[in-house]
Design a protein around this motif. Structure first.
Motif, PDB file in Angstrom:
ATOM      1  N   VAL A  56       3.698   0.053   4.966  1.00  0.00           N
ATOM      2  CA  VAL A  56       4.330   1.377   4.868  1.00  0.00           C
ATOM      3  C   VAL A  56       5.850   1.251   4.832  1.00  0.00           C
ATOM      4  CG1 VAL A  56       4.707   3.550   6.116  1.00  0.00           C
ATOM      5  CG2 VAL A  56       2.386   2.567   5.979  1.00  0.00           C
ATOM      6  N   ASP A  60       8.572   2.676   2.109  1.00  0.00           N
ATOM      7  CA  ASP A  60       9.726   3.520   2.488  1.00  0.00           C
ATOM      8  C   ASP A  60      11.018   2.965   1.907  1.00  0.00           C
ATOM      9  OD1 ASP A  60       8.105   5.226   3.888  1.00  0.00           O
ATOM     10  OD2 ASP A  60       8.660   4.460   5.870  1.00  0.00           O
ATOM     11  N   ARG A  67      10.141  10.102   2.237  1.00  0.00           N
ATOM     12  CA  ARG A  67       9.078   9.576   3.096  1.00  0.00           C
ATOM     13  C   ARG A  67       7.774  10.253   2.667  1.00  0.00           C
ATOM     14  NH1 ARG A  67      12.101   6.242   3.975  1.00  0.00           N
ATOM     15  NH2 ARG A  67      12.984   5.460   5.918  1.00  0.00           N
ATOM     16  N   ASP A  69       3.365  10.327   2.638  1.00  0.00           N
ATOM     17  CA  ASP A  69       2.168   9.845   3.311  1.00  0.00           C
ATOM     18  C   ASP A  69       1.772   8.542   2.620  1.00  0.00           C
ATOM     19  OD1 ASP A  69       2.117  12.098   4.892  1.00  0.00           O
ATOM     20  OD2 ASP A  69       0.475  13.075   3.821  1.00  0.00           O
ATOM     21  N   GLU A  77      -3.210   0.310   7.707  1.00  0.00           N
ATOM     22  CA  GLU A  77      -2.315   1.249   8.401  1.00  0.00           C
ATOM     23  C   GLU A  77      -2.197   2.535   7.583  1.00  0.00           C
ATOM     24  OE1 GLU A  77       1.556  -0.502   8.847  1.00  0.00           O
ATOM     25  OE2 GLU A  77       1.882  -0.652   6.696  1.00  0.00           O
ATOM     26  N   GLN A  78      -1.919   3.614   8.291  1.00  0.00           N
ATOM     27  CA  GLN A  78      -1.879   4.920   7.630  1.00  0.00           C
ATOM     28  C   GLN A  78      -0.797   5.781   8.276  1.00  0.00           C
ATOM     29  OE1 GLN A  78      -5.758   6.299   6.970  1.00  0.00           O
ATOM     30  NE2 GLN A  78      -5.115   7.702   5.384  1.00  0.00           N
ATOM     31  N   ARG A  79       0.033   6.381   7.437  1.00  0.00           N
ATOM     32  CA  ARG A  79       0.994   7.355   7.964  1.00  0.00           C
ATOM     33  C   ARG A  79       0.726   8.697   7.294  1.00  0.00           C
ATOM     34  NH1 ARG A  79       6.901   6.176   6.843  1.00  0.00           N
ATOM     35  NH2 ARG A  79       6.376   7.099   4.826  1.00  0.00           N
ATOM     36  N   ARG A  83       3.083  10.484  11.175  1.00  0.00           N
ATOM     37  CA  ARG A  83       2.442   9.763  12.288  1.00  0.00           C
ATOM     38  C   ARG A  83       1.764   8.494  11.770  1.00  0.00           C
ATOM     39  NH1 ARG A  83       1.457  14.979  13.062  1.00  0.00           N
ATOM     40  NH2 ARG A  83      -0.592  14.855  12.107  1.00  0.00           N
ATOM     41  N   LEU A  84       2.209   7.347  12.316  1.00  0.00           N
ATOM     42  CA  LEU A  84       1.725   6.044  11.847  1.00  0.00           C
ATOM     43  C   LEU A  84       0.631   5.521  12.770  1.00  0.00           C
ATOM     44  CD1 LEU A  84       2.239   3.668   9.822  1.00  0.00           C
ATOM     45  CD2 LEU A  84       3.781   2.728  11.557  1.00  0.00           C
ATOM     46  N   SER A  85      -0.446   4.990  12.188  1.00  0.00           N
ATOM     47  CA  SER A  85      -1.491   4.348  12.997  1.00  0.00           C
ATOM     48  C   SER A  85      -1.938   3.068  12.307  1.00  0.00           C
ATOM     49  CB  SER A  85      -2.684   5.300  13.194  1.00  0.00           C
ATOM     50  OG  SER A  85      -3.207   5.673  11.939  1.00  0.00           O
TER      51      SER A  85
END
Ligand SMILES: O=P(O)(O)OC[C@H]1O[C@H](O[C@H]2O[C@H](CO)[C@@H](O)[C@H](O)[C@H]2O)[C@H](O)[C@@H](O)[C@@H]1O
Length: 251
Positions: A56, A60, A67, A69, A77-79, A83-85
């Motif tokens: 991610v 960016d 920014r 998704d 990973e996923q934003r 919110r990043l996880s």
């Protein structure tokens, strides 16, 4: 033809939004791309995401200052909405040891590049001589095999990647579809590579629309020739043109 608000748009990065370059850090982003993506995201009510093998943070950097998704590392990973996880290197000690082994075993192949992405790793041989490329492919296959079922080998364009097995771009697109603004919309996914074929299959199964960029066998029903064609399509959609993905050229 449907309203743009009926769709959620998912875009691969390398080979789809930007042309393939000799090295991962040599990619050139067309100056019109970011404003186009921002306008299109607005038209889509926010339902636009990048789905990529890159981290991610790297997306960016390429698409700054915007920014978006992003599902990074092939879905590890996923934003979403800031919110990043996922994607923590410390959750992957076996992979980290594998990265060390890749460095050691490929060190004598000068033009072979290791792209360490923390929770995944790519071995690139685009710039290598044929014999060195074959050696690099053999090494990454062996390291992936020794890591066992928790990881999978993802072969792409002059690259072999080791990725946590549970993650795919298909899972990532389905995860986006569980919440607003993506929920209830028909997915459109554009991609260019073998990794994208996994997602084409699940998008097709879910009633979405998949589009392969460039040549190669595909399960996608539609095809565009080049990233420049993709950018032209996205520009037309961003500027208010009719959205009719089913009128795209058949694959
Ligand atoms: O899922 P994507 O966005 O398509 O990313 C897939 C991999 O793309 C990158 O590697 C590829 O593009 C490089 C730059 O054009 C090229 O040099 C390389 O040969 C290609 O394999 C990226 O470096 C990887 O991390 C991505 O997973």
């Amino acid at each position: 033809m449907s309203e743009l608000a009926d769709y959620a748009l998912f875009l691969d990065f390398d080979g789809t939004l930007v042309e393939i370059a000799p090295r991962p850090d040599a990619v050139r982003v067309d100056p019109g791309l970011v404003p186009t993506l921002e306008r299109l995201r607005t038209r889509l009510g926010g339902a636009l995401a990048i789905v990529t093998g890159r981290p991610v943070t790297v997306i960016d950097d390429f698409l700054a200052p915007a920014r978006f998704d992003v599902a990074g590392l092939h879905g590890v990973e996923q934003r979403v909405d800031g919110r990043l996880s996922g994607g923590r290197p410390e959750d992957h000690p076996a992979l980290r040891a594998g990265v060390e082994r890749l460095h050691a075993e490929t060190a004598r192949y000068e033009a072979v590049l290791i792209e360490d992405k923390g929770a995944s790793v790519a071995v690139h041989w685009r710039l290598a001589a044929t014999a060195d490329a074959e050696a690099a492919e053999t090494i990454v296959k062996a390291v992936a095999a020794d890591l066992g079922g928790a990881y999978r080998l993802q072969l792409g364009k002059a690259v072999g990647e080791i990725v946590p097995a549970a993650a795919t771009k298909g899972h990532a697109i389905r995860a986006f579809g569980e919440a607003a603004p993506y929920a209830g919309r028909r997915a459109i996914f554009l991609g260019d590579d073998r990794t994208d074929e996994i997602a084409f299959a699940s998008v097709n199964a879910d009633g979405g629309i998949s589009v392969r960029i460039g040549d190669g066998e595909t399960v996608a029903p539609y095809r565009l020739a080049t990233p420049a064609d993709v950018r032209a399509l996205l520009t037309a959609w961003a500027e208010g043109g009719a959205v009719d993905p089913e009128a795209l050229p058949r694959a």
